[in-house]
Design an enzyme around this catalytic site. Structure first.
Site, PDB file in Angstrom:
ATOM      1  N   ASP A   1      74.787  51.977  61.416  1.00 10.91           N
ATOM      2  CA  ASP A   1      76.030  51.443  60.864  1.00 10.91           C
ATOM      3  C   ASP A   1      76.003  49.941  61.076  1.00 10.91           C
ATOM      4  O   ASP A   1      75.555  49.468  62.128  1.00 10.91           O
ATOM      5  CB  ASP A   1      77.238  52.061  61.588  1.00 10.91           C
ATOM      6  CG  ASP A   1      78.547  51.817  60.861  1.00 10.91           C
ATOM      7  OD1 ASP A   1      78.897  50.629  60.637  1.00 10.91           O
ATOM      8  OD2 ASP A   1      79.253  52.788  60.538  1.00 10.91           O
TER       9      ASP A   1
ATOM     10  N   TYR B   1      82.366  54.008  69.334  1.00  9.16           N
ATOM     11  CA  TYR B   1      81.564  54.297  68.141  1.00  9.16           C
ATOM     12  C   TYR B   1      80.563  53.173  67.891  1.00  9.16           C
ATOM     13  O   TYR B   1      79.373  53.427  67.661  1.00  9.16           O
ATOM     14  CB  TYR B   1      82.471  54.470  66.927  1.00  9.16           C
ATOM     15  CG  TYR B   1      81.708  54.563  65.626  1.00  9.16           C
ATOM     16  CD1 TYR B   1      81.106  55.756  65.237  1.00  9.16           C
ATOM     17  CD2 TYR B   1      81.553  53.442  64.801  1.00  9.16           C
ATOM     18  CE1 TYR B   1      80.390  55.855  64.051  1.00  9.16           C
ATOM     19  CE2 TYR B   1      80.834  53.529  63.616  1.00  9.16           C
ATOM     20  CZ  TYR B   1      80.254  54.725  63.252  1.00  9.16           C
ATOM     21  OH  TYR B   1      79.525  54.799  62.086  1.00  9.16           O
TER      22      TYR B   1
ATOM     23  N   ARG C   1      79.516  64.393  51.989  1.00  8.84           N
ATOM     24  CA  ARG C   1      79.429  62.944  51.931  1.00  8.84           C
ATOM     25  C   ARG C   1      77.972  62.463  51.828  1.00  8.84           C
ATOM     26  O   ARG C   1      77.212  62.952  51.001  1.00  8.84           O
ATOM     27  CB  ARG C   1      80.171  62.332  53.133  1.00  8.84           C
ATOM     28  CG  ARG C   1      81.688  62.630  53.102  1.00  8.84           C
ATOM     29  CD  ARG C   1      82.373  62.331  54.410  1.00  8.84           C
ATOM     30  NE  ARG C   1      82.388  60.915  54.705  1.00  8.84           N
ATOM     31  CZ  ARG C   1      83.342  60.061  54.338  1.00  8.84           C
ATOM     32  NH1 ARG C   1      84.364  60.467  53.617  1.00  8.84           N
ATOM     33  NH2 ARG C   1      83.287  58.784  54.686  1.00  8.84           N
TER      34      ARG C   1
END
Length: 245
Positions: A139, A152, A13
């Site tokens: 993120d 997360y 990825r």
């Protein structure tokens, strides 16, 4: 002297795109992997075919303190001239309220937060000797939590603060920045409905590519006056707010 870049979670990825790009930028690559040994070896063989002896693989469970120390020891033993640390490896899975556990919390926080911080600290001597840099993969959900993924999201929010803290602590010889991907690759559990909801919230109205992340990292690695920055690569999604997975 050819210098090295350590890319954690490199075999697949986004990690693979980063490792490939840095190799094209003339860095030798330490390909870290957790379980994907076949993919790691395939990438290593590919890079070594392009330039002999320019890539090696190293295994470590980043949630395990002993394994983390062994990874650092391997780099020290080989006397690699390390200039770049890319903390890309990450755990991602849902932890809805009522279904999370202390063990899951430990794994998510250890892999996504503690390991990147400790690698930067433990590899500081090598990075400092080369006026190197650290880039943490964050993120956009570190700023706006993803439903059912609280732990997360917390781990990525904390890693963003760790990025800013390390930029202060490791200066002036080491630069530290963060790259915050948006919708680059769909999570394995996503469905068409959730994908369409995400795309509807992206001003550029399309999914990003791993190469978009790799190209930004290539720039940051070679930008000697940029540190303590977090850059979103999300098609403008975080600028207007977002919903969905």
């Amino acid at each position: 002297m050819t210098t090295w870049a350590l890319v954690t979670g490199a075999p697949k990825r986004i990690g693979r795109a980063i490792a490939t790009q840095l190799h094209e930028d003339d860095y030798n690559i330490v390909i870290h992997y957790g379980q994907s040994v076949n993919e790691a070896q395939a990438l290593c063989d590919e890079l070594n075919t392009k330039r002999a002896d320019s890539a090696i693989i190293m295994q470590a469970d980043l949630a395990d303190a002993t394994a983390l120390d062994k990874l650092v020891a391997q780099i020290e033993t080989r006397a690699l001239s390390l200039e770049v640390l890319i903390n890309n490896a990450s755990c991602f899975y849902p932890t809805p309220i009522g279904k999370s556990s202390f063990t899951k919390a430990q794994q998510l926080l250890a892999t996504n937060l503690i390991a990147p911080y400790m690698l930067a600290e433990k590899l500081c001597p090598q990075l400092s000797a080369n006026n190197g840099c650290v880039i943490n993969l964050l993120d956009i959900h570190g700023k706006r939590p993803l439903k059912d993924h609280g732990l997360y999201s917390i781990s990525k929010a904390a890693l963003e603060m760790a990025t800013l803290s390390l930029a202060q602590e490791l200066a002036p010889n080491i630069r530290v920045n963060g790259v915050s991907p948006g919708a680059i690759l769909w999570p394995e559990q996503s469905n068409m409905e959730s994908q369409q909801a995400v795309l509807g919230a992206i001003p550029l109205a399309k999914l990003g590519q791993p190469e978009d992340i790799a190209k930004l990292i290539s720039h940051l690695v070679s930008a000697p006056y940029i540190t303590g920055q977090v850059i979103a690569v999300d098609g403008g999604r975080s600028a207007v707010g977002f919903m969905g997975a």
